[in-house]
Design a protein around this motif. Structure first.
Motif: not given
Ligand code: ASP
Ligand code: MG
Length: 423
Positions: A389-397
């Motif tokens: 699990v990560t920050r949502a903002d980091d997912v695509n990257e």
């Protein structure tokens, strides 16, 4: 030549042109000498529009009426498709889920299929018809009410009919060319997978891959029905999902099948839980009694000085409110301090049976994430999957970084997305 079940998704039948194009493809299959059963979804975004409408007249629509409403979407497309086929000079008859013998339990909005009795479909086929069945719906065994199978449920209808009719294959037509090593909407260099095992496909589906629903793959594996996922917009071979590759799909099993991501979950942290037996049981009993499915769980080491610990878990965002309410109610009985709710998270999963025998996959995965500057908040693993699990903002990257690090990037064409609004 045997019986083929074909399923067409909403984006394949989004408008009259789409319906005519699909009708032609169905007729071609029939001309090849197959008996054809077609399962069809509602046109385009019809289901979402019906949901919006329901919410405008009532904030919490009653389950029975809600299902009655939603099944109308599939009725429209099934009738239009049958008309379009007849217009091409072939016989076709459309059937609702109930008429097709799809019997379910009585849990509205997410009913489970408990039996399929496709007598009328058999008869229609024997009389030379192409049978068109409305996906995503059935009739409850006890109350005889109309039910729906949950979003995306047409795939499950197709596999269930394929099993009941002993079909050769269940073809799932969609708006991409098959199952990709990552979501082609996020990773332009995602590669189409030629063959994937039920096992790996189940993990990908459970980890957020949207091409095939988990329940549908589970059903296919139980009855050993090969699925062929392919595009209704191109004539290309798609992805075969089965126990073992057959004939033309002769490929070696990849170590890593793909990278899935999911931004539909939220995280709840129960803060200040007494570190004694029975606490976790009490917390998850409260959540389970509200019929909420949880995903990952992490319990922190308790601080020796306080004897208190924190427990975090993830669950569908849509169930977040309900879970918080249930836990608040049980707060004094359980004895924790407070709750924290975070819906700005995303999950990235690496899936592949090959990781069982290849040490270092986990280390490479974490290295790729750290090189991309992505911070990890929770970790969970199965034999053939690692998820973080990560920050949502980091997912695509993060998805792109992991995809590249595991050598999954294609060096040829970019993946094509033919349709759909992704809504
Ligand atoms: N029309 C339903 C939905 O959009 C069922 C499906 O497409 O499979 O969820
Ligand atoms: Mg749909």
């Amino acid at each position: 030549m045997g019986l083929v079940v074909q399923k067409y998704g909403g984006s394949s039948v989004a408008d009259a042109e789409g319906i005519k194009r699909v009708a032609k493809r169905i007729v071609d299959t029939k001309k090849d000498g197959h008996q054809v059963v077609v399962v069809v979804s509602a046109m385009g975004d019809t289901t979402d529009e019906l949901i919006d409408l329901a919410e405008q007249v009532s904030p919490i629509p009653a389950g029975r009426e809600f299902d009655m409403l939603l099944t109308a979407g599939e009725r429209i497309s099934m009738a239009l498709l049958a008309m379009a086929i007849k217009n091409l000079g072939h016989e076709a008859q459309s059937f609702t889920g109930s008429q097709a013998g799809v019997i379910t339990d009585s849990v509205h909005n997410k009913a489970r299929i408990i039996d399929v009795t496709p007598g009328r479909i058999r008869t229609a086929l024997d009389e030379g018809n192409i049978a068109i069945v409305a996906g995503f719906q059935g009739v409850s065994q006890d109350k005889k009410d109309i039910t729906t199978l949950g979003r995306g449920g047409s795939d499950t209808t197709a596999v269930a009919l394929a099993a009941a009719l002993d079909a050769e294959v269940c073809e799932i037509y969609t708006d991409v060319d098959g199952v990709f090593t990552a979501d082609p909407r996020v990773v332009k260099k995602a590669k189409k997978i030629d063959w994937i095992s039920f096992e790996d496909m189940l993990e990908l589906a459970a980890s957020g891959s949207k091409v095939l629903l988990h329940r549908c793959v589970e059903y296919a594996r139980r009855y050993n029905i090969p699925i062929h996922v392919r595009s209704s917009f191109s004539g290309l071979q798609g992805t075969w999902v089965s126990n073992e590759p057959q004939g033309a799909q002769k490929v070696e099993q990849a170590i890593i099948s793909g990278v899935a991501h999911d931004t539909s979950e939220a995280k709840i942290t129960v803060v200040g839980v007494p570190d004694k037996p029975g606490e976790a049981a009490a917390i998850f009993r409260a959540v389970a009694d509200a019929e909420i499915n949880i995903d990952m769980i992490v319990q922190n080491v308790s601080a020796a000085s306080t004897g208190l610990t924190d427990i975090s878990f993830t669950l569908p965002k849509a169930e977040g409110r309900k879970a918080i309410d249930e836990l608040e109610k049980a707060k004094s009985a359980i004895g924790f301090d407070s709750l924290r709710y975070d819906d700005q998270i995303g999950k990235i999963s690496l899936v592949g049976a090959g990781m069982k025998t290849n040490p270092g996959v986990t280390a490479d995965f974490f290295k790729a994430l750290s090189d991309a500057g992505v911070n990890i908040e929770l970790i969970s693993t199965s034999e053939i999957r690692i998820s973080v699990v990560t920050r949502a903002d980091d997912v695509n990257e993060a998805v792109r970084a992991v995809h590249t690090a595991f050598g999954l990037d294609s060096d040829s064409d970019e993946a094509v997305v033919y349709g759909g609004t992704g809504r």
